[in-house]
Design a protein around this motif. Sequence first.
Motif, short mmCIF file in Angstrom:
data_model
loop_
_atom_site.label_atom_id
_atom_site.label_comp_id
_atom_site.label_asym_id
_atom_site.label_seq_id
_atom_site.Cartn_x
_atom_site.Cartn_y
_atom_site.Cartn_z
N LEU A 151 11.96 -33.38 32.94
CA LEU A 151 13.30 -33.35 33.52
C LEU A 151 14.31 -33.89 32.51
N ARG A 152 15.41 -33.16 32.36
CA ARG A 152 16.46 -33.56 31.44
C ARG A 152 17.82 -33.44 32.11
N GLY A 153 18.63 -34.46 31.90
CA GLY A 153 19.97 -34.45 32.48
C GLY A 153 20.35 -35.83 32.97
N SER A 154 21.56 -35.94 33.48
CA SER A 154 22.03 -37.23 33.97
C SER A 154 22.90 -37.04 35.20
N VAL A 155 22.94 -38.08 36.02
CA VAL A 155 23.75 -38.08 37.24
C VAL A 155 24.44 -39.44 37.31
N ALA A 156 25.74 -39.42 37.50
CA ALA A 156 26.51 -40.66 37.56
C ALA A 156 26.77 -41.08 39.00
N TRP A 157 27.04 -42.35 39.15
CA TRP A 157 27.45 -42.94 40.45
C TRP A 157 26.45 -42.65 41.56
N VAL A 158 25.18 -42.89 41.29
CA VAL A 158 24.13 -42.64 42.28
C VAL A 158 23.99 -43.87 43.17
N PRO A 159 24.22 -43.72 44.48
CA PRO A 159 24.08 -44.87 45.39
C PRO A 159 22.65 -45.41 45.42
N ASP A 160 22.53 -46.72 45.31
CA ASP A 160 21.26 -47.43 45.44
C ASP A 160 20.26 -47.12 44.34
N ALA A 161 20.74 -46.64 43.20
CA ALA A 161 19.84 -46.32 42.10
C ALA A 161 19.21 -47.56 41.46
N PRO A 162 19.97 -48.64 41.22
CA PRO A 162 19.36 -49.81 40.57
C PRO A 162 18.24 -50.41 41.42
N GLY A 163 17.10 -50.63 40.81
CA GLY A 163 15.99 -51.28 41.50
C GLY A 163 15.10 -50.38 42.32
N ALA A 164 15.39 -49.10 42.38
CA ALA A 164 14.54 -48.18 43.15
C ALA A 164 13.19 -48.03 42.46
N ASP A 165 12.17 -47.72 43.27
CA ASP A 165 10.83 -47.54 42.72
C ASP A 165 10.56 -46.10 42.29
N LEU A 166 11.23 -45.17 42.91
CA LEU A 166 11.10 -43.77 42.53
C LEU A 166 12.37 -43.02 42.90
N TYR A 167 12.58 -41.90 42.22
CA TYR A 167 13.79 -41.11 42.41
C TYR A 167 13.43 -39.69 42.85
N VAL A 168 14.03 -39.27 43.95
CA VAL A 168 13.89 -37.90 44.42
C VAL A 168 15.12 -37.15 43.92
N VAL A 169 14.92 -36.29 42.95
CA VAL A 169 16.02 -35.68 42.21
C VAL A 169 16.16 -34.20 42.57
N VAL A 170 17.40 -33.79 42.81
CA VAL A 170 17.69 -32.37 42.98
C VAL A 170 17.97 -31.80 41.60
N ALA A 171 17.14 -30.85 41.18
CA ALA A 171 17.26 -30.24 39.86
C ALA A 171 17.24 -28.72 40.00
N THR A 172 17.46 -28.05 38.89
CA THR A 172 17.30 -26.59 38.86
C THR A 172 16.25 -26.24 37.82
N ARG A 173 15.48 -25.21 38.11
CA ARG A 173 14.42 -24.79 37.18
C ARG A 173 15.00 -24.02 36.00
#
Length: 371
Positions: A151-173
């Motif tokens: 996975l490559r890319g970035s997303v800014a201003w993600v709520p509750d991102a700091p300290g999370a154990d895993l990220y469920v990311v919406v991406a495109t193939r």
Amino acid sequence: MNLELTDEQTFLREAAREALSRVKTVAAARDALEEPTALPDLWPIAREAGWAGLLVSEDNGGAGLSAFDAMLVMSEAGRVLAGVQLLGHLPASALLDRAADERIGAIAEGELRACFVAASPPSDLEERWTVEPPSGSVRLAAPLLGADGRLRGSVAWVPDAPGADLYVVVATREQDGAPVAVVVDAADAVVEEVVRYDATRSLGHVRFDGAAAGVLEGIAGGDLARAWYLAQALLAAESLGAVETALAMSVAYAKERFTFGRAIGSYQAVKHSLVEVLRLRENTYALLLYAGWAYEDKPEEFALAASAARSAGGHALDYASRAMISVHGGIGATWEHDAPLFFRRAQLSRRLLGGVGNATDRVAGELLSAA
């Protein structure tokens, strides 16, 4: 259709209010403006109360409650400016539950905290799945999942991102541009914690530099859009709670503050502004009822309902926080008072997850497409 809360929903709301009352969250919000570490960790309270598994099915170890039940909890958090990390966790948990991910039990128990790295679905104004930019108003393309599973890319201003154990990311193939949900472990993501204006809101800029990503099977574009609109409804519910506190404090002060021998609440200028806050509150609550019903029983209307609630809730809190400062007069504009804290919450919340403007455009688009 019965619009009254059930006994179970009333108990859930009251239990949430009691649990959050154990911590002086509003006082902590003021202290955090100068020292961010002053904010209490409210995740243990969420775990103890079972909020982590609100939207996880009972078969997977959760409470199996409805989206409207989750909105009730978010509303109580909003009442006291509590930074409970549910805005990121709940939509992510719903997707993990639907995919029957192997970690869903730990997610439901709160042993693992998930974060939804959202992307806005295509609309009549934008054909791509897009994410927040770090600055400016031009939205960026969602992260890209390569053929190599990275996975490559970035997303800014993600709520509750700091300290999370895993990220469920919406991406495109990369191959076909189709939307897909992927899970990235915290160790494979780069998270820059950011604090802007409202210190109670946990935010992060998240970057994926070829991160290993596992695809959530059985999750289609419609499921990802539903998660986006769920986040919109949860944010609207949180705003509703803050509106209710602002209104209650303003009304109480208008009754006890006298000038020229009369309570200031007897003057039309004050009276009319507070009635307008009440009207906006009622409008938002009605739309949240609609969103809660549509999520369960009319999924084709959920985008409209959630977007309308987000638009109304953002406007209601903006107006209510300004009215709160106005009614309280000079003291309302000082840092010693709580009113500026609610104003800060209003201004940041209305800009998150696409913003109130994006939600209002969605409402217009949905209505015009149905015409």
